[in-house]
Scaffold this motif. Structure first.
Motif, short mmCIF file in Angstrom:
data_model
loop_
_atom_site.label_atom_id
_atom_site.label_comp_id
_atom_site.label_asym_id
_atom_site.label_seq_id
_atom_site.Cartn_x
_atom_site.Cartn_y
_atom_site.Cartn_z
N CYS A 195 -4.11 -2.05 -8.03
CA CYS A 195 -3.24 -1.57 -6.94
C CYS A 195 -1.79 -1.94 -7.25
O CYS A 195 -0.87 -1.18 -6.94
N GLN A 255 0.81 -1.23 0.00
CA GLN A 255 0.00 0.00 0.00
C GLN A 255 0.84 1.27 0.00
O GLN A 255 0.50 2.26 -0.65
N ASN A 278 -0.46 3.64 -3.61
CA ASN A 278 -1.85 3.47 -3.18
C ASN A 278 -2.10 4.29 -1.93
O ASN A 278 -1.36 4.20 -0.99
#
Lengths: 524, 449
Positions: free
Chosen positions: B333, B263, B267
């Motif tokens: 992602c 992440q 993201n």
């Protein structure tokens, strides 16, 4: 830049033609020291606290400027079909238009720039989104409860079967079998097996539906659940479903419904009225969140009262004044959670998108979605059943199934037809699934296509069928001709797997010849 | 309705071709009792785009966004700046609206970036191969343990007390439901656990994290050897992927499987999802690795190209014998990760990582001057644990009213554990300003009196 990198770039440019542009790998374009991001200088005088764990040696990543990166990925994108480019009738995938309002909403800073572990008083709007979407999903399905955290359909299947396993344990029962139709999607038996169940297949009847007598014969005190897709993977509604549910319940088992095909009935039929106990919903299918080349998805699971206590953590509750996340079993009053199945709280970015989609359509819009999806698929079935071979009598639901009997003795396979279809400007339908017919073609148009598109598709398939029957095998075997790459050698990819770039980075090899990128040494 | 192109004329013509007089006839297989006669009444009807936008904006306005105030939260999700180009590329329809690349001739865009992604993940983690992503770090971690069970033929895993609780809890759920054993150590904020002593010939793997949940850095080289001596695997988790720009990678320590949360690169926070699980391992374990993989090959004209490969491990081929039931993963992602890391490059990532560390060092110095507060860690990357003189949860709630998002109380993850109640987890990134630090420190100081 080194000779090697320049060679690769020049070779690529020489091979490009008009908008059909060759694009080398990132690793063939980098120069060390270059970056597409500007950052301030690191303070010179600070005292690091890294122990002795500072990374030594190169990582082995290329350096590109922003223009290069934008061009690289823009060019790559131009080699892809998307729903935005062409008709994409993949059966069971529900390739409907992905509204851009969804993207705008998901990116609102009040959603996108929110940390999952902020104090809950600061994220009440986010929890309300989850609650509102949950309400819609429960109302559309007629089910009293929903678990929102699974990350995709297969994860939802896991969650639903876990709920069943937990409920059985709470009943003090150990049932070891899960029944699954022969036509089931691979995730069904894979999920059941992962949870320690043995899987038994139920054959279909001559109309492509579950053979009710065969099912009843297999139901017994050792069966935990039936996993059924409805409409099934042949695109047909299981007309015996209410009787199936009764039989399953009479045997003390649970009825799991794979909701991948919910688009056929959303807003027109409530799965609760069919007798199911638990069903996952694919937000990236029925509710238009983008497929993104392979995810992310979301797989919320609606549940009957009998399973409602057995949910994963966390879940959202409303305590009269505010929303709250229940994150620990110790905090769960009305539920018997079986544990956490994922990090944080669920696929929030897909919730905002799906809620925007649902609010846009409303109940009347969703009714029309199912109606048009089923109409489009039946139009295709009616138009092609004399040109291709349909294994089952219509009507179908939202997808039309054909097999390869019409190609008998032509030497042309389902895959060959699909590759030829690509050159006609269409993404092929799903091939070779479901496994219950030979050489399956599964066509799901969805409701967001015009009649003109369907007519063009029907015409193309008609012409290709004629071509196949006339014996032009070589044309098909060499297809596609006009794509950025011709047919790819999948056998070679599997036999000699190459999953990563193993070259050096061009200029770096010249400058830092002794510094190997730091990674584990290959074991012989 | 704006997304539905069929006209009434179209519908009439199509019904005529099919040979029915209404769409209702196409629903004849639905049991009569289950056929709704009209759209569900207690749900609203369709709305114009601006109404939906207004409603959603109203819900968004009820949240305090991280960028609107001093922000110091990490705990497994990290706030880094994502360059504007990333989103613009993600929004290209050929990426956003494409499917899993099952027809590779019209999906070379997706397949090439997946190959680039796999390469980036392998190099960052110091491993030989990587897959095309998992849902997130925690699910990837559970899959890693199950893979270790398969590889070793054993079914007991040892789990560090410094592993992020969401990762531990996800493994625990899988252990309970798929019936394998776990030895879970007590929470370890002091960094004193001795995992090597727990490894024996029944251990399939040991699961550790660095930087760990409390922010501490570890060299697991000795532990890797202890595992290998007993025929067990070492699984190393990294929750802050940017740390790999500055720290010795798990591959160089002897890890067998590395699972990371991607992440932090490409993201945003997105209230916890969707994120992207990175999964890397040794080439010899390729056939036991879960998830999709992209492989290099050639086309009919001998040109380099890419395809999904080794599908015989996966659910659509192997069904109940699959390595995992995973189908859809986290493609877009992964693309965000790939684009952002391409923009950073090695020089940019290294600098970004060092900036993060320098900011955290500054934050630790400042918080360390607060009376009654003590920085627990000797080592950290951009996140560390502070011991407060009072329970941290109440202090964090008080700060939130200002608003200041001043870290996460460890008790949020370990409710009812009195020993951990005064611990606060704080993070600084390149986005943290000197002003933020000062505002936070002053408020924390007042709250601690």
């Amino acid at each position: 830049m080194s000779t090697k990198t320049t060679e690769a770039a020049i070779a690529a440019m020489k091979a490009s033609k008009a908008l059909n542009i060759e694009e080398p790998m990132l690793f063939e374009q980098g120069a060390s020291g270059r970056s597409g991001v500007d950052l301030p200088d690191v303070p010179k005088d600070y005292k690091p606290r890294l122990g002795n764990l500072r990374r030594e040696g190169r990582i082995g990543l290329p350096g590109l400027s922003e223009p290069q990166v934008v061009r690289h990925f823009t060019r790559l994108s131009q080699k892809n079909f998307g729903i935005d480019s062409a008709f994409y009738p993949l059966g069971s995938c529900t390739m409907k238009h992905n509204p851009r309002l969804n993207e705008k909403v998901a990116r609102m800073p009040g959603f996108a720039d929110l940390h999952p572990m902020q104090p809950q008083s600061t994220v009440q709007g986010a929890l309300e989104v989850i609650d509102q979407l949950a309400h819609w999903l429960k109302t559309l399905t007629g089910m009293p409860a929903v678990a929102m955290s699974p990350g995709a359909g297969a994860h939802g299947e896991f969650c639903g079967l876990a709920s069943i396993k937990s409920a059985l344990q709470a009943r003090g029962e150990s049932r070891t079998k899960v029944l699954v139709p022969e036509s089931a999607h691979g995730t069904n038996p894979a999920t059941a097996a992962a949870l320690g169940f043995t899987v038994e297949a139920i054959p279909a009847n001559e109309r492509g539906r579950v053979n009710l007598d065969a099912l009843k014969a297999k139901l017994g005190p050792d069966v935990a659940a039936l996993m059924l897709t409805n409409p099934n993977t042949c695109g047909l509604f299981e007309y015996d479903i209410v009787k199936i549910a009764e039989a399953v319940h009479a045997a003390g088992a649970y009825f799991y419904c794979d909701g991948a095909n919910f688009n056929a009935i959303v807003g027109r039929v409530r799965p609760a009225d069919l007798g199911i106990d638990v069903m996952h919903i694919n937000l990236h299918k029925t509710f238009s969140t983008p497929h993104g080349g392979g995810g992310p998805g979301a797989g919320p699971v609606v549940m009957a009262e009998s399973l409602a206590p057995f949910v994963p953590l966390p879940y959202v509750v409303h305590d009269g004044t505010s929303f709250r996340l229940v994150e620990h079993a110790s905090d769960a009053t009305d539920h018997k959670p079986f544990g956490r199945i994922k990090g944080f709280h669920g696929q929030m970015g897909m919730f905002t998108r799906a809620l925007a989609y649902i609010l846009s359509h409303g109940a009347d819009g969703l009714w029309q979605v199912a109606s048009d999806a089923v109409l489009n698929a039946n139009y295709i079935l009616a138009s092609l059943k004399d040109v291709m071979s349909a294994p089952f009598e219509g009507p179908c639901m939202h997808e039309a199934l054909f097999d390869d009997r019409f190609l008998k003795d032509t030497g042309v396979s389902t895959a060959d037809m699909a590759k030829a279809l690509i050159d006609r400007g269409f993404h092929p339908m799903t091939m070779y699934f479901p496994l219950v017919v030979h050489g399956a073609f599964l066509i799901e148009p969805t409701e967001t296509e015009t009649k003109e598109t369907l007519d063009a598709f029907i015409t193309a398939l008609g012409e290709l069928s004629q071509k196949a029957k006339k014996g032009d095998v070589d044309f098909f075997k060499q297809s596609p001709y006009h794509t950025p790459r011709r047919r790819l050698d999948e056998t070679r990819a599997a036999r000699q797997p190459v999953l990563v770039w193993t070259g050096d980075l061009g200029d770096d090899a010249d400058e830092d010849a002794d510094e190997e990128p730091e990674r584990a040494q290959k074991v012989a | 309705m704006r997304y539905l192109p069929l006209t009434e004329t179209d519908r009439r013509e199509m019904l005529a071709k099919i040979g029915v007089s209404s769409v209702d006839e196409l629903f004849e297989d639905v049991p009569v009792t289950a056929r709704l006669k009209a759209p569900i009444k207690n749900l609203p009807n369709h709305q114009p785009e601006y109404e939906v936008e207004r409603a959603m904006a109203g819900l968004a306005a009820k949240n305090v966004s991280a960028g609107s105030c001093p922000f110091f939260i990490g705990a497994g999700a990290y706030r880094h700046h994502v360059p504007a180009s990333v989103d613009q590329i993600l929004l290209r329809g050929e990426f956003l609206t494409s499917y899993t690349p099952y027809q590779p001739e019209v999906a070379q865009g997706t397949l090439q970036y997946l190959f680039e992604f796999q390469t980036q993940v392998a190099r960052l983690t110091g491993m030989e191969i990587a897959n095309a992503s998992m849902y997130d770090g925690p699910t990837g971690c559970a899959e890693a343990v199950m893979m270790a069970n398969r590889v070793t033929g054993r079914n007991r895993a040892v789990v560090s007390g410094a592993l992020h609780p969401h990762y531990r809890e996800t493994i625990e759920t899988m252990a309970e439901l798929t019936e394998f054993d776990l030895e879970v150590d007590a929470p370890d904020p002091a960094g004193t656990e001795n995992l090597a002593a727990q490894v024996n010939e029944e251990t399939s793997c040991v699961v550790v994290q660095t930087p760990d949940f409390f922010g501490r850095l570890h060299d697991y080289t000795a532990l890797a050897k202890a595992c290998h001596d007993q025929g067990a695997l070492l699984v190393v988790v990294v929750t802050e992927v940017v740390s790999l720009g500055l720290l010795k990678p798990p591959g160089a320590m002897g890890a067998d499987i590395v699972v990371a949360e991607g992440q932090g690169i490409g993201n945003g926070l997105n209230f916890g999802g969707p994120y992207v699980g990175l999964f890397a391992t040794k080439e010899k374990y390729i056939r036991q690795m879960p998830g999709r993989v992209c492989g290099q090959t050639v086309d009919a004209e001998g040109r380099r190209g890419f395809v999904l490969t080794l599908s015989t491990r996966e659910q659509h081929i192997r069904r109940e014998k699959a390595t995992s039931n995973i189908c859809t993963n986290s493609g877009l992602c992964a693309l965000g990760f790939t684009i952002h890391l391409s923009l950073l490059g090695e020089a940019g990532l290294t600098k970004l990582a060092e900036l993060n560390h320098a900011k955290a060092v500054r934050l630790a110095e400042r918080l360390g001057t607060i009376k009654g507060c003590k920085v627990v860690n000797d080592t950290f990357f951009n996140e560390f644990t502070v011991q407060l003189p009072k329970p941290a949860a109440a202090i964090v709630d008080e700060l939130a009213k200002k608003p200041i998002l001043g870290g996460v109380p460890v008790s949020r993850f370990f409710p009812g554990n009195k020993d951990l109640a005064n611990l606060l987890l704080v993070t600084a990134t390149e986005l943290t300003t000197e002003g933020d630090i000062e505002t936070f420190a002053k408020a924390l100081s007042e709250a601690c009196q």
